[in-house]
Design a protein around this motif. Structure first.
Motif, short mmCIF file in Angstrom:
data_model
loop_
_atom_site.label_atom_id
_atom_site.label_comp_id
_atom_site.label_asym_id
_atom_site.label_seq_id
_atom_site.Cartn_x
_atom_site.Cartn_y
_atom_site.Cartn_z
N ILE A 185 52.71 26.39 53.09
CA ILE A 185 53.38 27.70 53.04
C ILE A 185 52.57 28.66 52.19
O ILE A 185 52.41 29.85 52.53
N GLU A 186 52.04 28.18 51.05
CA GLU A 186 51.29 29.07 50.15
C GLU A 186 50.07 29.67 50.85
O GLU A 186 49.87 30.90 50.84
N LEU A 187 49.25 28.82 51.47
CA LEU A 187 48.04 29.33 52.11
C LEU A 187 48.37 30.15 53.35
O LEU A 187 47.73 31.17 53.62
N THR A 188 49.36 29.71 54.11
CA THR A 188 49.72 30.44 55.32
C THR A 188 50.27 31.82 55.00
O THR A 188 50.01 32.80 55.71
N SER A 189 51.03 31.92 53.91
CA SER A 189 51.56 33.23 53.53
C SER A 189 50.44 34.21 53.21
O SER A 189 50.53 35.41 53.52
N ILE A 190 49.36 33.73 52.61
CA ILE A 190 48.21 34.58 52.31
C ILE A 190 47.45 34.90 53.59
O ILE A 190 47.01 36.04 53.81
N SER A 191 47.30 33.93 54.46
CA SER A 191 46.64 34.15 55.74
C SER A 191 47.36 35.22 56.56
O SER A 191 46.73 35.97 57.31
N HIS A 192 48.68 35.31 56.39
CA HIS A 192 49.48 36.27 57.15
C HIS A 192 49.30 37.71 56.69
O HIS A 192 49.78 38.64 57.36
N LEU A 193 48.62 37.94 55.56
CA LEU A 193 48.48 39.32 55.07
C LEU A 193 47.76 40.21 56.09
O LEU A 193 48.13 41.38 56.25
N GLY A 194 46.76 39.67 56.75
CA GLY A 194 46.04 40.46 57.76
C GLY A 194 46.94 40.90 58.90
O GLY A 194 47.10 42.10 59.15
N PRO A 195 47.55 39.95 59.63
CA PRO A 195 48.43 40.36 60.72
C PRO A 195 49.68 41.11 60.26
O PRO A 195 50.21 41.95 60.99
N ALA A 196 50.15 40.84 59.03
CA ALA A 196 51.35 41.55 58.55
C ALA A 196 51.10 43.05 58.50
O ALA A 196 51.96 43.85 58.91
N LEU A 197 49.95 43.46 58.01
CA LEU A 197 49.64 44.89 57.97
C LEU A 197 49.47 45.45 59.38
O LEU A 197 49.88 46.59 59.67
N ALA A 198 48.86 44.66 60.26
CA ALA A 198 48.71 45.12 61.65
C ALA A 198 50.08 45.32 62.29
O ALA A 198 50.30 46.30 63.01
N TRP A 199 51.03 44.44 62.00
CA TRP A 199 52.39 44.57 62.54
C TRP A 199 53.05 45.85 62.01
O TRP A 199 53.72 46.55 62.74
N LEU A 200 52.83 46.13 60.72
CA LEU A 200 53.40 47.35 60.15
C LEU A 200 52.84 48.59 60.85
O LEU A 200 53.59 49.52 61.17
N PHE A 201 51.54 48.61 61.06
CA PHE A 201 50.91 49.75 61.73
C PHE A 201 51.51 49.92 63.13
O PHE A 201 51.79 51.02 63.59
N TYR A 241 38.41 22.64 44.15
CA TYR A 241 38.48 23.96 44.76
C TYR A 241 39.58 24.83 44.15
O TYR A 241 39.73 26.00 44.52
N GLU A 242 40.35 24.29 43.21
CA GLU A 242 41.56 24.98 42.76
C GLU A 242 41.27 26.37 42.18
O GLU A 242 41.99 27.33 42.48
N ARG A 243 40.23 26.49 41.37
CA ARG A 243 39.93 27.80 40.78
C ARG A 243 39.51 28.80 41.85
O ARG A 243 39.95 29.95 41.85
N LYS A 244 38.71 28.35 42.79
CA LYS A 244 38.25 29.26 43.83
C LYS A 244 39.39 29.67 44.76
O LYS A 244 39.44 30.81 45.23
N ILE A 245 40.31 28.75 45.02
CA ILE A 245 41.49 29.10 45.83
C ILE A 245 42.32 30.17 45.11
O ILE A 245 42.76 31.15 45.72
N ALA A 246 42.51 29.98 43.79
CA ALA A 246 43.26 30.97 43.01
C ALA A 246 42.55 32.32 43.04
O ALA A 246 43.19 33.37 43.14
N ASP A 247 41.21 32.30 42.93
CA ASP A 247 40.44 33.55 43.00
C ASP A 247 40.64 34.23 44.36
O ASP A 247 40.84 35.45 44.43
N MET A 248 40.55 33.46 45.42
CA MET A 248 40.69 34.01 46.78
C MET A 248 42.07 34.64 46.97
O MET A 248 42.18 35.74 47.54
N ILE A 249 43.10 33.97 46.48
CA ILE A 249 44.46 34.50 46.65
C ILE A 249 44.66 35.76 45.81
O ILE A 249 45.24 36.75 46.28
N ASP A 250 44.19 35.73 44.57
CA ASP A 250 44.31 36.91 43.70
C ASP A 250 43.61 38.10 44.33
O ASP A 250 44.17 39.20 44.40
N TYR A 251 42.41 37.88 44.82
CA TYR A 251 41.64 38.94 45.46
C TYR A 251 42.35 39.46 46.70
O TYR A 251 42.48 40.69 46.90
N SER A 252 42.84 38.57 47.53
CA SER A 252 43.50 38.98 48.79
C SER A 252 44.76 39.78 48.52
O SER A 252 45.03 40.77 49.21
#
Length: 389
Positions: free
Chosen positions: A70-86, A131-142
């Protein structure tokens, strides 16, 4: 008066196809003959192994009940979520701003919760060790990029065009604001999710010591979208099983039944329900097998059907469209990786996880199921800005 066939013809029809018919008798007899044989059932979220003779099933889950999904998928959804809003705004949906504000709020809350320790101590997935630190970095950035981009759009609605969504967020031409395209993040989160799923399921399948040459395998019920995963090339569980078996599983032993029964983890504690489901799964698989066997006996000498595993195409210079999912040619084939994202959304026959699954499965099986040896598209060779304290 509505048409009704004469009872004589109805009786002849029912004699072969009815509830207590010759066709049903053959299926039931084959079920009885093989009741001691194991059957592996793959539902939309679980691998369920029935050893035979009504022994309790063994279950390995691979979707929503798994840590980090759920955690990773919720972040993955950020791209299509904005497209849906548009798209909602374009189509005149009155409450699109309320949806936008909710996404902003949820994204901000997820960013605050996200940390290296969350991934180390709470999720604690074997495949993510190191990979935990890099995953946290990726999520924070996204999260930061998403809230910044969406806030600008809410302040100036003239920016809400799909051209700006692509050039300022998904595939930015100016890297000052968006150092890593959100397209890459979507590939990365899909890949990380399947890295865990693939590693665990391959490990579990190989630990069962199946006789792959004889194992009955049934993919039953809906898997993802109602239109998706109906064939071997579009259902990555087929590829996963084939590679986990070290290519010993006969293709013809795998049957996909999208309208077949499904089951949930809640069913496991109900013995009567489990017995009922096992009987349904066996009836379905063996009814399919009965027809295959009969066809071979009835029409010997005519060309036979062969279920094939098609070689996927590759994107060549000048390619503008493809009729099948393209194959990643290398670990840094970004063009194909993002094209596969388009495919899983545009082709309704594809499971969404097909965007990365085959590539991750192949690498795991090539490296003795070691997730640390897998090159993760959009992640391994991509540097995300470090999470700010």
């Amino acid at each position: 008066m509505a048409y009704q066939p004469d009872p004589v013809f109805q009786g002849l029809y029912d004699a072969y196809t009815g509830q207590d018919s010759t066709g049903q008798h053959l299926t039931r007899h084959m079920v009885k003959m093989t009741e001691q044989d194991p059957i592996l059932v793959v539902t939309g979220s679980d691998f369920v192994f029935f050893p035979g003779l009504r022994q309790p099933p063994i279950v390995q889950s691979f979707r929503r009940s798994t840590k980090g999904f759920i955690e990773l998928t919720s972040i993955s959804h950020l791209g299509p979520a904005l497209a849906w809003l548009f798209r909602l705004r374009d189509l005149g949906y009155a409450s699109w701003r309320q949806d936008a504000e909710r996404i902003l709020k949820c994204t901000d809350e997820a960013r605050k919760l996200n940390s290296e320790s969350y991934w180390t101590d709470v999720v604690a997935v074997e495949a993510y060790k190191g990979y935990e630190r890099k995953i946290a970095d990726m999520i924070d950035y996204s999260c930061e990029v998403t809230t910044s981009f969406l806030s600008r759009c809410l302040a100036d609605e003239s920016l809400m065009t799909f051209e700006y969504l692509r050039e300022g967020f998904l595939e930015p031409s100016n890297k000052d604001d968006v150092a890593v395209p959100i397209n890459d993040m979507m590939v990365a989160t899909f890949s990380l999710t399947f890295l865990d799923i693939g590693q665990r399921v391959i490990q579990w399948l190989r630990s069962q010591n199946f006789d792959w040459s004889k194992l009955m395998v049934l993919l039953s019920g809906k898997s993802g979208r109602p239109t998706a995963g109906l064939t071997w090339p579009t259902n990555n569980n087929c590829h996963l099983l084939f590679k986990a078996s070290r290519e010993q599983l006969p293709v013809e032993n795998v049957q996909i039944a999208p309208h077949g029964p499904s089951m949930s983890l809640e069913d496991i504690g109900n013995q009567a329900r489990i017995d009922e489901l096992e009987q349904q799964f066996r009836n379905l698989f063996l009814h399919i097998r009965a027809n295959i066997d009969l066809s071979r006996l009835m029409f010997e000498g005519f060309p036979s059907f062969k279920k094939s595993i098609e070689e996927p195409p590759v994107i060549e210079p000048g390619t503008s469209s493809l009729s099948a999912m393209p194959r990643l040619r290398s670990t840094d084939d970004r063009l194909t990786a993002i094209t596969r994202l388009r495919f899983v959304m545009e082709d309704p026959t594809q499971l969404l996880s097909n965007s990365v699954a085959h590539f991750i499965i192949d690498q795991l099986c090539d490296h003795d199921n070691n997730p640390a040896a897998v090159v993760i598209p959009g992640f391994t060779n991509v540097t995300y800005p470090p999470k700010r304290a």
